[in-house]
Design an enzyme around this catalytic site. Sequence first.
Site, PDB file in Angstrom:
ATOM      1  N   SER A  24     -24.847 -39.155-103.822  1.00 27.96           N
ATOM      2  CA  SER A  24     -24.532 -39.034-102.387  1.00 27.96           C
ATOM      3  C   SER A  24     -23.814 -40.263-101.849  1.00 27.96           C
ATOM      4  O   SER A  24     -23.539 -40.347-100.654  1.00 27.96           O
ATOM      5  CB  SER A  24     -25.816 -38.789-101.589  1.00 27.96           C
ATOM      6  OG  SER A  24     -26.752 -39.824-101.837  1.00 27.96           O
ATOM      7  N   ASN A 111     -37.772 -42.304-100.121  1.00 27.51           N
ATOM      8  CA  ASN A 111     -38.062 -41.254 -99.148  1.00 27.51           C
ATOM      9  C   ASN A 111     -38.346 -41.806 -97.753  1.00 27.51           C
ATOM     10  O   ASN A 111     -37.861 -41.275 -96.756  1.00 27.51           O
ATOM     11  CB  ASN A 111     -39.223 -40.376 -99.634  1.00 27.51           C
ATOM     12  CG  ASN A 111     -38.876 -39.653-100.926  1.00 27.51           C
ATOM     13  OD1 ASN A 111     -37.729 -39.696-101.380  1.00 27.51           O
ATOM     14  ND2 ASN A 111     -39.862 -38.987-101.526  1.00 27.51           N
ATOM     15  N   THR A 156     -16.142 -15.009 -60.232  1.00 31.48           N
ATOM     16  CA  THR A 156     -17.174 -14.419 -61.099  1.00 31.48           C
ATOM     17  C   THR A 156     -16.434 -13.340 -61.883  1.00 31.48           C
ATOM     18  O   THR A 156     -15.496 -12.727 -61.351  1.00 31.48           O
ATOM     19  CB  THR A 156     -18.340 -13.788 -60.309  1.00 31.48           C
ATOM     20  OG1 THR A 156     -17.816 -12.716 -59.520  1.00 31.48           O
ATOM     21  CG2 THR A 156     -19.028 -14.795 -59.399  1.00 31.48           C
ATOM     22  N   HIS A 157     -16.806 -13.136 -63.120  1.00 33.74           N
ATOM     23  CA  HIS A 157     -16.099 -12.190 -63.997  1.00 33.74           C
ATOM     24  C   HIS A 157     -14.608 -12.527 -64.112  1.00 33.74           C
ATOM     25  O   HIS A 157     -13.795 -11.638 -64.347  1.00 33.74           O
ATOM     26  CB  HIS A 157     -16.253 -10.743 -63.503  1.00 33.74           C
ATOM     27  CG  HIS A 157     -17.654 -10.382 -63.115  1.00 33.74           C
ATOM     28  ND1 HIS A 157     -18.579  -9.853 -63.989  1.00 33.74           N
ATOM     29  CD2 HIS A 157     -18.307 -10.528 -61.930  1.00 33.74           C
ATOM     30  CE1 HIS A 157     -19.728  -9.664 -63.354  1.00 33.74           C
ATOM     31  NE2 HIS A 157     -19.598 -10.066 -62.110  1.00 33.74           N
ATOM     32  N   SER A 278       6.364 -27.548 -78.652  1.00 32.15           N
ATOM     33  CA  SER A 278       6.503 -26.565 -79.722  1.00 32.15           C
ATOM     34  C   SER A 278       7.679 -26.966 -80.600  1.00 32.15           C
ATOM     35  O   SER A 278       8.668 -27.512 -80.117  1.00 32.15           O
ATOM     36  CB  SER A 278       6.757 -25.189 -79.104  1.00 32.15           C
ATOM     37  OG  SER A 278       7.465 -24.366 -80.010  1.00 32.15           O
ATOM     38  N   LYS A 284       8.220 -25.529 -74.075  1.00 29.81           N
ATOM     39  CA  LYS A 284       6.760 -25.481 -74.073  1.00 29.81           C
ATOM     40  C   LYS A 284       6.063 -26.808 -73.835  1.00 29.81           C
ATOM     41  O   LYS A 284       6.503 -27.854 -74.281  1.00 29.81           O
ATOM     42  CB  LYS A 284       6.271 -24.927 -75.422  1.00 29.81           C
ATOM     43  CG  LYS A 284       6.652 -23.485 -75.648  1.00 29.81           C
ATOM     44  CD  LYS A 284       5.747 -22.560 -74.872  1.00 29.81           C
ATOM     45  CE  LYS A 284       4.436 -22.519 -75.567  1.00 29.81           C
ATOM     46  NZ  LYS A 284       3.723 -21.305 -75.527  1.00 29.81           N
ATOM     47  N   ASN A 286       2.058 -27.501 -74.259  1.00 33.40           N
ATOM     48  CA  ASN A 286       0.828 -26.787 -74.614  1.00 33.40           C
ATOM     49  C   ASN A 286      -0.426 -27.649 -74.441  1.00 33.40           C
ATOM     50  O   ASN A 286      -0.402 -28.840 -74.730  1.00 33.40           O
ATOM     51  CB  ASN A 286       0.903 -26.322 -76.065  1.00 33.40           C
ATOM     52  CG  ASN A 286       1.995 -25.297 -76.289  1.00 33.40           C
ATOM     53  OD1 ASN A 286       2.279 -24.500 -75.399  1.00 33.40           O
ATOM     54  ND2 ASN A 286       2.615 -25.338 -77.446  1.00 33.40           N
ATOM     55  N   GLU A 291      -7.516 -27.039 -76.466  1.00 32.84           N
ATOM     56  CA  GLU A 291      -7.763 -25.966 -77.434  1.00 32.84           C
ATOM     57  C   GLU A 291      -8.507 -26.481 -78.663  1.00 32.84           C
ATOM     58  O   GLU A 291      -9.411 -25.830 -79.184  1.00 32.84           O
ATOM     59  CB  GLU A 291      -6.435 -25.336 -77.860  1.00 32.84           C
ATOM     60  CG  GLU A 291      -5.777 -24.541 -76.755  1.00 32.84           C
ATOM     61  CD  GLU A 291      -4.349 -24.151 -77.128  1.00 32.84           C
ATOM     62  OE1 GLU A 291      -4.142 -23.017 -77.558  1.00 32.84           O
ATOM     63  OE2 GLU A 291      -3.448 -24.994 -76.984  1.00 32.84           O
ATOM     64  N   TYR A 318     -41.033 -34.581 -99.230  1.00 33.51           N
ATOM     65  CA  TYR A 318     -39.587 -34.695 -99.465  1.00 33.51           C
ATOM     66  C   TYR A 318     -39.121 -33.703-100.526  1.00 33.51           C
ATOM     67  O   TYR A 318     -39.797 -33.462-101.517  1.00 33.51           O
ATOM     68  CB  TYR A 318     -39.235 -36.128 -99.916  1.00 33.51           C
ATOM     69  CG  TYR A 318     -37.754 -36.274-100.226  1.00 33.51           C
ATOM     70  CD1 TYR A 318     -36.841 -36.521 -99.209  1.00 33.51           C
ATOM     71  CD2 TYR A 318     -37.271 -36.113-101.525  1.00 33.51           C
ATOM     72  CE1 TYR A 318     -35.478 -36.609 -99.482  1.00 33.51           C
ATOM     73  CE2 TYR A 318     -35.914 -36.207-101.805  1.00 33.51           C
ATOM     74  CZ  TYR A 318     -35.031 -36.456-100.778  1.00 33.51           C
ATOM     75  OH  TYR A 318     -33.681 -36.535-101.045  1.00 33.51           O
ATOM     76  N   GLN A 323     -31.138 -34.167 -98.809  1.00 32.26           N
ATOM     77  CA  GLN A 323     -29.931 -35.004 -98.907  1.00 32.26           C
ATOM     78  C   GLN A 323     -28.738 -34.314 -98.229  1.00 32.26           C
ATOM     79  O   GLN A 323     -27.781 -34.961 -97.827  1.00 32.26           O
ATOM     80  CB  GLN A 323     -29.621 -35.276-100.377  1.00 32.26           C
ATOM     81  CG  GLN A 323     -28.399 -36.137-100.606  1.00 32.26           C
ATOM     82  CD  GLN A 323     -28.314 -36.656-102.025  1.00 32.26           C
ATOM     83  OE1 GLN A 323     -29.076 -37.530-102.408  1.00 32.26           O
ATOM     84  NE2 GLN A 323     -27.425 -36.093-102.827  1.00 32.26           N
ATOM     85  N   LYS A 326     -27.101 -35.175 -94.352  1.00 36.03           N
ATOM     86  CA  LYS A 326     -26.219 -36.237 -93.853  1.00 36.03           C
ATOM     87  C   LYS A 326     -24.818 -35.775 -93.469  1.00 36.03           C
ATOM     88  O   LYS A 326     -24.319 -36.110 -92.398  1.00 36.03           O
ATOM     89  CB  LYS A 326     -26.147 -37.377 -94.863  1.00 36.03           C
ATOM     90  CG  LYS A 326     -27.375 -38.252 -94.787  1.00 36.03           C
ATOM     91  CD  LYS A 326     -27.501 -39.163 -95.963  1.00 36.03           C
ATOM     92  CE  LYS A 326     -28.921 -39.230 -96.439  1.00 36.03           C
ATOM     93  NZ  LYS A 326     -29.524 -37.941 -96.852  1.00 36.03           N
TER      94      LYS A 326
HETATM   95  N1  ARG Z   1     -30.245 -39.827-101.409  1.00 34.60           N
HETATM   96  C1  ARG Z   1     -31.523 -39.281-101.050  1.00 34.60           C
HETATM   97  C2  ARG Z   1     -31.409 -38.533 -99.708  1.00 34.60           C
HETATM   98  O1  ARG Z   1     -30.486 -38.740 -99.034  1.00 34.60           O
HETATM   99  C3  ARG Z   1     -32.511 -40.392-100.873  1.00 34.60           C
HETATM  100  C4  ARG Z   1     -33.909 -40.003-101.150  1.00 34.60           C
HETATM  101  C5  ARG Z   1     -34.048 -39.590-102.564  1.00 34.60           C
HETATM  102  N2  ARG Z   1     -35.382 -39.499-102.993  1.00 34.60           N
HETATM  103  C6  ARG Z   1     -35.700 -38.900-104.148  1.00 34.60           C
HETATM  104  N3  ARG Z   1     -36.933 -38.908-104.480  1.00 34.60           N
HETATM  105  N4  ARG Z   1     -34.835 -38.282-104.856  1.00 34.60           N
HETATM  106  O2  ARG Z   1     -32.223 -37.722 -99.368  1.00 34.60           O
END
Ligand code: ARG
Length: 459
Positions: A24, A111, A156-157, A278, A284, A286, A291, A318, A323, A326
């Site tokens: 990660s 964790n 309204t509407h 455009s 144009k 825009n 948007e 956990y 993971q 993120k």
């Molecule tokens: N990279 C992991 C996460 O973002 C960190 C925690 C990993 N813990 C484990 N026991 N594999 O969740």
Amino acid sequence: MTEKLWGGRFQKGTDKVVEDFHSSIRFDQRLYRQDIKGSIAHARMLGRQDIISLDDASAIVKCLEDILADIEAGIVEFDVSAEDIHMNLEKLLTERVGEVGKKLHTGRSRNDQVALDIRLYLRDEIEETSELLRDLLKTLLERAEENLETIMPGYTHLQKAQPITLAHHLMAYVQMFERDLSRLQDCARRMNLSPLGSGALAGTTFPLDREGVAEELAFDGITENSLDAVSDRDFAIEFCSSASLIMMHLSRFCEEIILWSSQEFSFIELDDAYATGSSMMPQKKNPDVAELIRGKTGRVYGSLMALLTVMKSLPLAYNKDMQEDKESLFDAIDTVKGCLTVFTPMIATMTVRKEQMKEGAKGGFTNATDVADYLVKKGLSFREAHEIVGKMVFLCLEKGLSLDELSLEDYQKCSPIFTEDIFDAIDVVRCVNDRQVPGGPAVQAVLSSIKKAQERLER
Ligand code: ARG
């Protein structure tokens, strides 16, 4: 085979495909600052509690500070095979400071470490997002003050309904964005507890000073259950949910900007710096920015759905599924901040076509309710009045006239109650300013609402 920090019980290296798959570092490296901050607080505490020597603690802290400086200087390269930001930093630490570095992870797990990092990160991001919302609120209040008397049709509407002012319309958005701000603050407050000391899931046998670490990291306290602390991502979901509401509000506003800047409405003109042309049609201009914000709303809803779905049915505590929190969270943060950053100046610089708005307020019988109210004030029931005015509108449609264009005789044919003063009563400016009820569009009512919002913003 690369040495893994957890390699002891393994006879064989990780398959290369697996390594790329579960690493990660590509996206969690953005947590480096928070990870180092947490590690420094943890190392200091280990020293204070005599779990490691004070010398070891300060060697670790010093080295982490150097690593931080090097990352910020752009001279650190992360290693995919070291999986994530936590292990990359620990590896760097040990490479630089030697055996002592291996003591940092005492009484800690990735964790509780990752749970800490996300909280620290999100806390800062919530502050920045809140600041952007405050800027937007300030701009809306300024533009509302300039447009207290700018009459426009309310809908309204999407059918013309009753006259209002642009200030009143803008102040509706002020209410929405103020609620957004309070939701963010609420999310930050609930999240602001330190999970460190929860270990992998069951705490630790070392006498950690959890409260001390929490205080050093400016948390309001510590989490109360180690299982919950490492498996909770409610705060990320709460943020994405608040971010979704911000985007929903922005998308509604953008939709109106798009309509208002069309030739059919011509209520506003966007500044050249916030519109685009455009490649084919030379004429144009825009409203692409509006948007794009409207479109990006979908991404943020997507992040919310992704997080809810990742967390659904996960057993305690956990699980690696987590993971996946993120990228969605980061994307939601980046998107909402990016949108707010461009939306505010777009609103600040747009030109309001006051005459055009007022003209718009006149068509479509927006004063029909006021004709009915006039009759009620002279003794009819509202239902009777409604019926009479409905017939009058029909008459107008047949004659191709507006209510103000009917003659007094026409009025009196519909009801003998009408006298000359009806024409005053249905003037659009009067229609707006007679609506003095708190929360209504009359100048005084809106002004008082602006003042209240300004006071809340200054607090
Ligand atoms: N990279 C992991 C996460 O973002 C960190 C925690 C990993 N813990 C484990 N026991 N594999 O969740």
